[in-house]
Enzyme design. Structure first.
Site, PDB file in Angstrom:
ATOM      1  N   GLY A  58      20.478   6.093  67.970  1.00 45.93           N
ATOM      2  CA  GLY A  58      20.579   5.579  66.601  1.00 45.93           C
ATOM      3  C   GLY A  58      20.486   4.067  66.602  1.00 45.93           C
ATOM      4  O   GLY A  58      21.390   3.369  66.153  1.00 45.93           O
ATOM      5  N   GLY A 105      19.597   1.412  65.015  1.00 49.10           N
ATOM      6  CA  GLY A 105      19.327   0.647  63.796  1.00 49.10           C
ATOM      7  C   GLY A 105      19.946  -0.717  63.985  1.00 49.10           C
ATOM      8  O   GLY A 105      19.704  -1.387  65.003  1.00 49.10           O
ATOM      9  N   GLY A 160      23.305  -0.384  66.646  1.00 50.09           N
ATOM     10  CA  GLY A 160      22.850   0.118  67.949  1.00 50.09           C
ATOM     11  C   GLY A 160      21.895  -0.845  68.630  1.00 50.09           C
ATOM     12  O   GLY A 160      21.955  -1.049  69.849  1.00 50.09           O
ATOM     13  N   LYS A 210      24.217   6.513  61.437  1.00 47.70           N
ATOM     14  CA  LYS A 210      25.163   6.618  60.341  1.00 47.70           C
ATOM     15  C   LYS A 210      25.977   7.898  60.566  1.00 47.70           C
ATOM     16  O   LYS A 210      25.481   8.868  61.166  1.00 47.70           O
ATOM     17  CB  LYS A 210      24.417   6.695  59.005  1.00 47.70           C
ATOM     18  CG  LYS A 210      23.765   5.376  58.607  1.00 47.70           C
ATOM     19  CD  LYS A 210      24.807   4.391  58.099  1.00 47.70           C
ATOM     20  CE  LYS A 210      24.141   3.271  57.315  1.00 47.70           C
ATOM     21  NZ  LYS A 210      25.133   2.387  56.692  1.00 47.70           N
ATOM     22  N   LYS A 215      41.370   1.770  61.401  1.00 48.75           N
ATOM     23  CA  LYS A 215      40.027   1.456  60.890  1.00 48.75           C
ATOM     24  C   LYS A 215      39.714   2.313  59.660  1.00 48.75           C
ATOM     25  O   LYS A 215      39.121   1.846  58.684  1.00 48.75           O
ATOM     26  CB  LYS A 215      38.995   1.699  62.006  1.00 48.75           C
ATOM     27  CG  LYS A 215      37.588   1.331  61.619  1.00 48.75           C
ATOM     28  CD  LYS A 215      36.810   0.682  62.733  1.00 48.75           C
ATOM     29  CE  LYS A 215      35.556   0.030  62.201  1.00 48.75           C
ATOM     30  NZ  LYS A 215      34.337   0.596  62.746  1.00 48.75           N
ATOM     31  N   ASN A 239      36.054   0.048  51.259  1.00 47.05           N
ATOM     32  CA  ASN A 239      34.688   0.489  50.981  1.00 47.05           C
ATOM     33  C   ASN A 239      34.488   1.087  49.591  1.00 47.05           C
ATOM     34  O   ASN A 239      33.550   0.700  48.877  1.00 47.05           O
ATOM     35  CB  ASN A 239      34.224   1.464  52.081  1.00 47.05           C
ATOM     36  CG  ASN A 239      34.024   0.762  53.410  1.00 47.05           C
ATOM     37  OD1 ASN A 239      34.669  -0.244  53.689  1.00 47.05           O
ATOM     38  ND2 ASN A 239      33.148   1.270  54.251  1.00 47.05           N
ATOM     39  N   ASN A 286      34.395  -8.023  50.000  1.00 47.69           N
ATOM     40  CA  ASN A 286      35.665  -7.566  50.582  1.00 47.69           C
ATOM     41  C   ASN A 286      36.816  -8.457  50.116  1.00 47.69           C
ATOM     42  O   ASN A 286      37.912  -7.983  49.833  1.00 47.69           O
ATOM     43  CB  ASN A 286      35.578  -7.586  52.112  1.00 47.69           C
ATOM     44  CG  ASN A 286      34.522  -6.631  52.640  1.00 47.69           C
ATOM     45  OD1 ASN A 286      33.929  -5.873  51.874  1.00 47.69           O
ATOM     46  ND2 ASN A 286      34.277  -6.662  53.943  1.00 47.69           N
ATOM     47  N   ASN A 307      31.849 -10.982  52.900  1.00 48.10           N
ATOM     48  CA  ASN A 307      30.926  -9.858  53.158  1.00 48.10           C
ATOM     49  C   ASN A 307      31.030  -8.787  52.089  1.00 48.10           C
ATOM     50  O   ASN A 307      32.077  -8.597  51.491  1.00 48.10           O
ATOM     51  CB  ASN A 307      31.255  -9.178  54.496  1.00 48.10           C
ATOM     52  CG  ASN A 307      31.122 -10.109  55.664  1.00 48.10           C
ATOM     53  OD1 ASN A 307      30.742 -11.262  55.491  1.00 48.10           O
ATOM     54  ND2 ASN A 307      31.470  -9.631  56.848  1.00 48.10           N
ATOM     55  N   SER A 312      30.938  -4.726  51.807  1.00 45.23           N
ATOM     56  CA  SER A 312      31.139  -3.605  52.721  1.00 45.23           C
ATOM     57  C   SER A 312      29.854  -2.781  52.845  1.00 45.23           C
ATOM     58  O   SER A 312      28.974  -2.854  51.980  1.00 45.23           O
ATOM     59  CB  SER A 312      32.269  -2.701  52.231  1.00 45.23           C
ATOM     60  OG  SER A 312      31.802  -1.888  51.176  1.00 45.23           O
TER      61      SER A 312
HETATM   62  N1  LIG Z   1      25.869  -2.598  60.871  1.00 43.99           N
HETATM   63  C1  LIG Z   1      27.074  -3.021  61.178  1.00 43.99           C
HETATM   64  O1  LIG Z   1      27.373  -4.230  61.141  1.00 43.99           O
HETATM   65  C2  LIG Z   1      28.152  -2.059  61.615  1.00 43.99           C
HETATM   66  C3  LIG Z   1      27.965  -0.706  61.514  1.00 43.99           C
HETATM   67  N2  LIG Z   1      28.978   0.148  61.913  1.00 43.99           N
HETATM   68  C4  LIG Z   1      28.780   1.580  61.841  1.00 43.99           C
HETATM   69  O2  LIG Z   1      27.769   1.919  62.780  1.00 43.99           O
HETATM   70  C5  LIG Z   1      26.998   3.030  62.308  1.00 43.99           C
HETATM   71  C6  LIG Z   1      25.532   2.614  62.233  1.00 43.99           C
HETATM   72  O3  LIG Z   1      25.409   1.628  61.221  1.00 43.99           O
HETATM   73  P1  LIG Z   1      24.075   0.752  61.074  1.00 43.99           P
HETATM   74  O4  LIG Z   1      23.597   0.359  62.410  1.00 43.99           O
HETATM   75  O5  LIG Z   1      24.366  -0.275  60.067  1.00 43.99           O
HETATM   76  O6  LIG Z   1      23.094   1.849  60.460  1.00 43.99           O
HETATM   77  P2  LIG Z   1      21.496   1.896  60.549  1.00 43.99           P
HETATM   78  O7  LIG Z   1      21.049   2.833  59.471  1.00 43.99           O
HETATM   79  O8  LIG Z   1      20.947   0.515  60.564  1.00 43.99           O
HETATM   80  O9  LIG Z   1      21.223   2.509  61.993  1.00 43.99           O
HETATM   81  C7  LIG Z   1      21.172   3.873  62.295  1.00 43.99           C
HETATM   82  C8  LIG Z   1      19.778   4.140  62.805  1.00 43.99           C
HETATM   83  O10 LIG Z   1      19.768   5.384  63.480  1.00 43.99           O
HETATM   84  C9  LIG Z   1      18.505   5.986  63.194  1.00 43.99           C
HETATM   85  N3  LIG Z   1      18.583   7.407  63.512  1.00 43.99           N
HETATM   86  C10 LIG Z   1      19.334   8.365  62.920  1.00 43.99           C
HETATM   87  N4  LIG Z   1      19.130   9.553  63.514  1.00 43.99           N
HETATM   88  C11 LIG Z   1      18.236   9.327  64.508  1.00 43.99           C
HETATM   89  C12 LIG Z   1      17.606  10.173  65.471  1.00 43.99           C
HETATM   90  N5  LIG Z   1      17.890  11.491  65.541  1.00 43.99           N
HETATM   91  N6  LIG Z   1      16.707   9.631  66.325  1.00 43.99           N
HETATM   92  C13 LIG Z   1      16.433   8.311  66.270  1.00 43.99           C
HETATM   93  N7  LIG Z   1      16.990   7.452  65.386  1.00 43.99           N
HETATM   94  C14 LIG Z   1      17.881   7.971  64.503  1.00 43.99           C
HETATM   95  C15 LIG Z   1      18.339   5.691  61.713  1.00 43.99           C
HETATM   96  O11 LIG Z   1      17.024   5.918  61.285  1.00 43.99           O
HETATM   97  P3  LIG Z   1      16.790   6.498  59.770  1.00 43.99           P
HETATM   98  O12 LIG Z   1      17.550   5.601  58.849  1.00 43.99           O
HETATM   99  O13 LIG Z   1      15.316   6.455  59.623  1.00 43.99           O
HETATM  100  O14 LIG Z   1      17.341   7.885  59.775  1.00 43.99           O
HETATM  101  C16 LIG Z   1      18.728   4.224  61.698  1.00 43.99           C
HETATM  102  O15 LIG Z   1      17.644   3.399  62.056  1.00 43.99           O
HETATM  103  C17 LIG Z   1      27.619   3.400  60.955  1.00 43.99           C
HETATM  104  O16 LIG Z   1      28.591   4.388  61.132  1.00 43.99           O
HETATM  105  C18 LIG Z   1      28.260   2.101  60.509  1.00 43.99           C
HETATM  106  O17 LIG Z   1      29.309   2.294  59.574  1.00 43.99           O
HETATM  107  C19 LIG Z   1      30.149  -0.297  62.444  1.00 43.99           C
HETATM  108  C20 LIG Z   1      30.363  -1.642  62.578  1.00 43.99           C
HETATM  109  C21 LIG Z   1      29.414  -2.621  62.137  1.00 43.99           C
HETATM  110  C1  LIG Z   2      35.466  -3.439  57.969  1.00 40.00           C
HETATM  111  C2  LIG Z   2      34.380  -3.305  56.922  1.00 40.00           C
HETATM  112  C3  LIG Z   2      34.979  -3.024  55.581  1.00 40.00           C
HETATM  113  C4  LIG Z   2      33.705  -4.651  56.928  1.00 40.00           C
HETATM  114  O1  LIG Z   2      32.869  -4.858  55.847  1.00 40.00           O
HETATM  115  C5  LIG Z   2      33.451  -2.194  57.313  1.00 40.00           C
HETATM  116  O2  LIG Z   2      33.633  -1.570  58.329  1.00 40.00           O
HETATM  117  C6  LIG Z   2      32.343  -1.744  56.439  1.00 40.00           C
HETATM  118  O3  LIG Z   2      31.810  -2.555  55.687  1.00 40.00           O
HETATM  119  O4  LIG Z   2      31.989  -0.561  56.527  1.00 40.00           O
END
Ligand SMILES: NC(=O)C1=CN([C@@H]2O[C@H](COP(=O)(O)OP(=O)(O)OC[C@H]3O[C@@H](n4cnc5c(N)ncnc54)[C@H](OP(=O)(O)O)[C@@H]3O)[C@@H](O)[C@H]2O)C=CC1
Ligand SMILES: CC(C)(CO)C(=O)C(=O)O
Length: 300
Positions: A7, A9, A12, A73, A177, A185, A195, A244, A246
């Site tokens: 994942g 995105g 990751g 996600k 968390k 959120n 936030n 920020n 959320s």
């Molecule tokens: N971004 C941040 O700052 C933070 C995020 N998080 C948490 O981390 C998690 C990820 O968030 P975030 O990175 O923002 O989300 P994103 O949507 O940017 O990243 C997830 C990625 O995974 C891809 N994906 C899903 N399923 C597959 C698969 N089977 N094969 C390949 N790729 C796949 C998605 O593609 P597609 O969309 O095309 O399905 C997408 O590009 C969430 O739970 C979020 O709450 C936690 C802390 C900070």
């Molecule tokens: C901690 C917080 C609320 C930071 O924005 C977050 O994890 C989110 O946005 O999903």
């Protein structure tokens, strides 16, 4: 260490990119992002600047690694688990928001560690990720207690220069968390505020009560988190991330699916199992679910 990031995105790509100079990293994500990473490498910008060359693929099935990090996600966790189940991993660790680890445990044989990441990440375009905030990673046994496996994973993060703790109190951290996410959120998404504005505005009471309810569920689940501590955590994070918006606020503003089930759904499920009243989380969850239902209809 061989690390697969399922994942890739925003989060990751950032975490995988930060690990890449020290470890053998494979990102599993979508094109055109993966194609660009393969052809030109991954550029990390913002609070951290780097160009790295992890492996980048789009099919996460039939792979192997010492560690698989799950960074889809939360609503894609079951699909991620199905793909990971076709491969071989020494350990699996989620860095997602919400309580997703139990779903991984149900579908996978390798040990599942609990993880949290307080980094901020945003995908800028193919091959480019912005670090919007340097954070910390915590990793530990899902049920709590010492874990040599979590120690090994934490050392791997540390070797890459990521601030990390091998935590023996993951049950408490996960609920903390969850309390922060339940408090910030929903209110921020519904009111479309930052936030900090959740904390300072008329939604403050709702946010604090939602966090306190999660504290009550945590206490009922034996997770060593009181309602006061849950509410204090909410205030601290809202202050630290005041400017920020959320993730749920961003998702709703962009018309995207939210992580409502992994946050409010997880609270309600655990509250109902233990007979804990969570009226504020129930209301917030219902309204976000109503928005999601409308969104799905509009998409058809
Ligand atoms: N971004 C941040 O700052 C933070 C995020 N998080 C948490 O981390 C998690 C990820 O968030 P975030 O990175 O923002 O989300 P994103 O949507 O940017 O990243 C997830 C990625 O995974 C891809 N994906 C899903 N399923 C597959 C698969 N089977 N094969 C390949 N790729 C796949 C998605 O593609 P597609 O969309 O095309 O399905 C997408 O590009 C969430 O739970 C979020 O709450 C936690 C802390 C900070
Ligand atoms: C901690 C917080 C609320 C930071 O924005 C977050 O994890 C989110 O946005 O999903």
């Amino acid at each position: 260490m061989e690390v697969l990031v399922h994942g890739a995105g925003a989060l990751g790509s950032l975490v995988g990119g930060l690990l890449a100079p020290a470890h053998d990293v494979t990102l599993v994500g979508r094109n055109p992002h993966m194609r660009r990473v393969r052809e030109e490498g991954l550029r990390i910008e913002g609070a951290v600047e780097a160009r790295v060359r992890p492996r980048a693929v789009t099919d996460g099935r039939h792979r192997s690694a010492d560690l698989a990090l799950v960074t889809t996600k939360a609503y894609d966790t079951d699909a991620a688990a199905r793909a990971l189940a076709t491969g071989e991993y020494g350990a699996v660790c989620s860095l997602q928001n919400g309580l997703t680890e139990e779903r991984l445990v149900a579908a996978l044989e390798p040990p599942v560690l609990a993880g949290t990441a307080s980094y901020g990440a945003r995908l800028l375009g193919p091959g480019r990720v912005r670090c919007t905030g340097v954070g910390k990673v915590a990793v530990g046994a899902l049920a709590g207690g010492e874990s040599p496996l979590a120690d090994r994973v934490a050392r791997a993060f540390d070797d890459a220069g990521i601030e990390v703790g091998a935590a023996a109190d993951m049950p408490r951290r996960r609920y903390e968390k969850l309390a922060v996410n339940a408090g910030i959120n929903g209110p921020s998404a519904l009111a479309r505020v930052t936030n900090g504005e959740v904390l300072e505005g008329p939604a403050r009471g709702i946010a604090r009560e939602a966090a306190r309810e999660v504290g009550r569920v945590a206490a009922a689940a034996g997770a060593d988190l009181t309602p006061d501590e849950a509410s204090d955590a909410l205030e601290r994070v809202a202050r630290d991330t005041a400017p920020n918006r959320s993730s749920m606020c961003e998702d709703v503003a962009a018309g995207r699916r939210t992580e409502v089930e992994a946050i409010y759904g997880a609270v309600l499920e655990r509250a109902d199992e233990r007979g804990v009243a969570v009226p504020t989380c129930r209301t917030l969850g219902s309204v976000i679910r109503a928005w999601e239902a409308g969104r799905e209809l509009r998409e058809k």
